[in-house]
Design an enzyme around this catalytic site. Structure first.
Site, mmCIF file in Angstrom:
data_model
loop_
_atom_site.group_PDB
_atom_site.id
_atom_site.type_symbol
_atom_site.label_atom_id
_atom_site.label_comp_id
_atom_site.label_asym_id
_atom_site.label_seq_id
_atom_site.Cartn_x
_atom_site.Cartn_y
_atom_site.Cartn_z
ATOM 1 N N ILE A 9 0.844 -1.208 0.000
ATOM 2 C CA ILE A 9 0.000 0.000 0.000
ATOM 3 C C ILE A 9 0.875 1.253 0.000
ATOM 4 O O ILE A 9 0.364 2.362 0.115
ATOM 5 C CB ILE A 9 -0.976 -0.014 1.196
ATOM 6 C CG1 ILE A 9 -0.254 -0.093 2.543
ATOM 7 C CG2 ILE A 9 -1.961 -1.173 1.047
ATOM 8 C CD1 ILE A 9 -1.210 -0.004 3.753
ATOM 9 N N HIS B 10 -4.278 -4.406 -2.756
ATOM 10 C CA HIS B 10 -4.659 -4.164 -1.351
ATOM 11 C C HIS B 10 -4.883 -2.691 -1.074
ATOM 12 O O HIS B 10 -4.962 -2.286 0.089
ATOM 13 C CB HIS B 10 -3.577 -4.720 -0.409
ATOM 14 C CG HIS B 10 -3.549 -6.215 -0.371
ATOM 15 N ND1 HIS B 10 -2.533 -6.931 0.230
ATOM 16 C CD2 HIS B 10 -4.394 -7.142 -0.874
ATOM 17 C CE1 HIS B 10 -2.768 -8.223 0.115
ATOM 18 N NE2 HIS B 10 -3.879 -8.380 -0.571
ATOM 19 N N CYS C 14 -14.671 7.396 1.078
ATOM 20 C CA CYS C 14 -15.848 7.762 1.874
ATOM 21 C C CYS C 14 -16.799 6.566 1.954
ATOM 22 O O CYS C 14 -17.179 5.991 0.925
ATOM 23 C CB CYS C 14 -16.567 8.945 1.217
ATOM 24 S SG CYS C 14 -18.096 9.409 2.068
ATOM 25 N N THR D 10 7.530 -11.525 -1.145
ATOM 26 C CA THR D 10 6.301 -11.871 -0.436
ATOM 27 C C THR D 10 6.442 -13.261 0.172
ATOM 28 O O THR D 10 7.039 -14.164 -0.409
ATOM 29 C CB THR D 10 5.060 -11.796 -1.358
ATOM 30 O OG1 THR D 10 3.884 -12.107 -0.605
ATOM 31 C CG2 THR D 10 5.186 -12.717 -2.551
ATOM 32 N N ASN E 52 13.183 -13.665 -3.745
ATOM 33 C CA ASN E 52 12.853 -13.364 -2.348
ATOM 34 C C ASN E 52 14.102 -13.504 -1.479
ATOM 35 O O ASN E 52 15.054 -14.191 -1.853
ATOM 36 C CB ASN E 52 11.753 -14.322 -1.856
ATOM 37 C CG ASN E 52 10.948 -13.732 -0.715
ATOM 38 O OD1 ASN E 52 10.408 -12.635 -0.814
ATOM 39 N ND2 ASN E 52 10.900 -14.465 0.391
ATOM 40 N N LEU E 53 14.050 -12.871 -0.295
ATOM 41 C CA LEU E 53 15.234 -12.977 0.583
ATOM 42 C C LEU E 53 15.479 -14.426 0.987
ATOM 43 O O LEU E 53 16.613 -14.888 1.092
ATOM 44 C CB LEU E 53 15.020 -12.108 1.829
ATOM 45 C CG LEU E 53 16.232 -11.967 2.757
ATOM 46 C CD1 LEU E 53 17.355 -11.221 2.028
ATOM 47 C CD2 LEU E 53 15.873 -11.241 4.050
HETATM 48 N N1 APR Z 1 14.556 -8.480 -0.261
HETATM 49 C C1 APR Z 1 13.705 -9.452 -0.692
HETATM 50 N N2 APR Z 1 12.786 -10.050 0.104
HETATM 51 C C2 APR Z 1 12.735 -9.643 1.389
HETATM 52 C C3 APR Z 1 13.593 -8.643 1.911
HETATM 53 C C4 APR Z 1 14.526 -8.056 1.024
HETATM 54 N N3 APR Z 1 15.395 -7.097 1.434
HETATM 55 N N4 APR Z 1 13.299 -8.480 3.236
HETATM 56 C C5 APR Z 1 12.310 -9.348 3.520
HETATM 57 N N5 APR Z 1 11.967 -10.044 2.419
HETATM 58 C C6 APR Z 1 10.944 -11.087 2.287
HETATM 59 C C7 APR Z 1 10.749 -11.912 3.533
HETATM 60 O O1 APR Z 1 11.640 -13.017 3.545
HETATM 61 C C8 APR Z 1 9.283 -12.358 3.374
HETATM 62 O O2 APR Z 1 9.215 -13.581 2.649
HETATM 63 O O3 APR Z 1 9.718 -10.440 2.055
HETATM 64 C C9 APR Z 1 8.645 -11.247 2.547
HETATM 65 C C10 APR Z 1 7.710 -10.366 3.340
HETATM 66 O O4 APR Z 1 6.639 -11.173 3.769
HETATM 67 P P1 APR Z 1 5.459 -10.505 4.621
HETATM 68 O O5 APR Z 1 6.046 -9.692 5.712
HETATM 69 O O6 APR Z 1 4.488 -11.605 4.953
HETATM 70 O O7 APR Z 1 4.777 -9.474 3.623
HETATM 71 P P2 APR Z 1 3.786 -9.800 2.435
HETATM 72 O O8 APR Z 1 4.075 -11.146 1.851
HETATM 73 O O9 APR Z 1 3.820 -8.645 1.530
HETATM 74 O O10 APR Z 1 2.367 -9.840 3.179
HETATM 75 C C11 APR Z 1 1.228 -10.026 2.364
HETATM 76 O O11 APR Z 1 -0.191 -9.709 4.270
HETATM 77 O O12 APR Z 1 -0.519 -8.591 6.220
HETATM 78 C C12 APR Z 1 -0.938 -8.686 4.915
HETATM 79 O O13 APR Z 1 -1.889 -6.974 3.651
HETATM 80 C C13 APR Z 1 -0.685 -7.401 4.189
HETATM 81 O O14 APR Z 1 -0.022 -7.104 1.892
HETATM 82 C C14 APR Z 1 0.288 -7.787 3.090
HETATM 83 C C15 APR Z 1 0.065 -9.275 2.954
#
Ligand code: APR
Length: 247
Positions: free
Chosen positions: A106, A122, A130, A190, A216-217
């Protein structure tokens, strides 16, 4: 093969459509928190208290305060798009097929990096809606129970324009149509914890013909479903992957 690019075990047509899904991990190196990392947002506050329609009905001040703090933080001059956001904007500009960027985030960092074919499934923290007339507008200042709708001028019915748990994400038909016909699906930053976004890779595998990549990390919940995976910080692995695609 001129019309194709080979990446790992995948061969991608240079005019294939690409769908990209991003999550909070792509914005981490810009200084924004993720949700489920050890220092993530959900380690400091409960979803049930700030991110559901029931929470908003029960204690609107608490929910407004939660998003007011994040809205102000996002507008800190130190918070800027990073090399991963910029690489995705470059991919959209230079790739031969369509590139649809679907973000769960967001924040406004993809748009600020130059991505245009962008869906905020999202919602967006810097927008308000509103609940009386449905009007959606930019909203960068503090929002509270007295905030007035700029359209219908009713007080106290404004909410942040984001999707809470239990609500339907935006533009799902457009997203599934793109997933079903893409040649490449890239999931970035994600954890694969939250549906329907976590089901997109399965949608491609079952209903499409695209190849699937996770950047992803660390391995996400859905790692076994991806054809390829690269793990490391987004600001390194995303520009590297985009350079392999477009050279
Ligand atoms: N580079 C790449 N990936 C990363 C990094 C980085 N520097 N830092 C963290 N990550 C990875 C983490 O390993 C994890 O797998 O990003 C991911 C973040 O996961 P979440 O914190 O669960 O976030 P997200 O997947 O976007 O959550 C999805 O959940 O809470 C709801 O609405 C919210 O949009 C969100 C949704």
């Amino acid at each position: 093969m001129r019309g194709r690019v080979i990446i790992g075990r995948m061969t991608i047509a240079r005019n294939a459509d690409i769908v990209i899904l991003t999550g909070a991990g792509i914005s981490k190196e810009s200084g924004l928190s993720t949700f489920r990392d050890a220092d993530g947002i959900w380690s400091t506050v409960r979803i049930e208290d700030v991110a559901t329609p029931e929470a908003f009905a029960r204690d609107p001040d608490r929910v407004h305060d939660f998003y007011n703090e994040r809205r102000a933080g996002l507008q800190d001059p130190k918070i800027k798009p990073n090399a991963a956001h910029e690489a995705l904007a470059r991919l959209e500009a230079e790739w031969g097929g369509d590139v649809l960027l679907v973000t769960q985030n967001i924040d406004n960092l993809h748009a600020r990096a130059g991505s245009r074919n962008l869906v905020h499934m999202h919602g967006e923290m810097l927008k308000g809606r509103c609940e009386s007339c449905g009007f959606v507008c930019d909203w960068v200042e503090t929002m509270d129970r007295q905030s007035q709708c700029p359209h219908c001028e009713v007080d106290g019915h404004m909410r942040v324009h984001v999707v809470w748990f239990g609500e339907m994400p935006f533009e799902m038909d457009r997203i599934y149509e793109a997933l079903n016909k893409c040649g490449l699906f890239i999931s970035i930053g994600t954890s694969g914890n939250v549906y329907p976004a976590s089901g997109f890779v399965s949608q491609v595998r079952m209903h499409g013909t695209g190849r699937t990549v996770e950047l992803n990390l660390e391995p996400s919940e859905g790692i076994v479903l991806f054809d390829e995976a690269r793990h490391g910080p987004a600001t390194r692995i995303v520009p590297d992957f985009v350079n392999e695609l477009i050279g």
